[in-house]
Design a protein around this motif. Sequence first.
Motif: not given
Length: 304
Positions: A83-112
Amino acid sequence: MSAASQDRLHDPYPTRLDHAIAPVPRHEPSVWGDAGSGPLPSVDLDAFAAQGYLIRPDTVGEDALAPLGHELERLAAELDADDPRVIREPGGTIRSIFAPHLLSALVADVVRLDTVLPVARQLLGSDVYIHQARINLMPAFTGTGFYWHSDFETWHAEDGMPAMRAVSCSIALTRNYPYNGSLMVIPGSHRTFYPCVGATPRDHHTSSLVAQRIGVPDENTLTKAVDADGIEQFTGAAGSALWFDCNLLHGSGSNITPLPRSNVFLVFNSVDNLLTAPYAADGIRPEYLAARATRSLGLAAPSA
């Protein structure tokens, strides 16, 4: 000549150049609202205008932190490895997940939250939308840092953000210590734009989100900025938030401790500062990095 071409000929913030030029004084205010337009008192607005950042404790309530932590784990487990929204460290661990407010109602609630959305509207003096959102993970022992940069330099060059009328809110989901890769800022650096040398490579985001080398100030520039203004660090309890101006120079070191760090990172842009064609790139970045379809955020929700 088209309006877009004219804009670029008169670009107030030239960057990604083939030679170095002098720093450029900021043209816009860093605070657009006043004490009567939101929850921040005049003393906080004055501090933000002077320093370019503000720390707000208790932005997310303690009872919401554990569910948000579980939500991060769910997203990390469920999103496909490619998934291009998932950015990984060179070793493979997840560094960032983009657009989480569109993937999670809980994160969307934080925005508001009423500790978040009204602050963004007050600082920018207008209605706002999410330009970019992401979850940043700094795993224990292996989390790598982010080199010094101004976000506006990238958003201007690669996304076509015309003016410095955007603000970031980094909400800590774990305690930020001085030694587990917490964010560092150069206070006052938001008052100056530092043009960078080097043309934007094609599809630059595919490498810059892991390690940015184009669009960053040179070491001499950074040394002068630190000599003038010093370095401050965002530390504190989970649930606290760091608000900072889009042009503030910031970065973080790697995390070699056994203490992981994570945050929800929200970028609010004014609806009066909509993106145009990029100022120094051949094409636009994906929507999950630079939203062009603005979405209404509605009314603020009570604090979590």
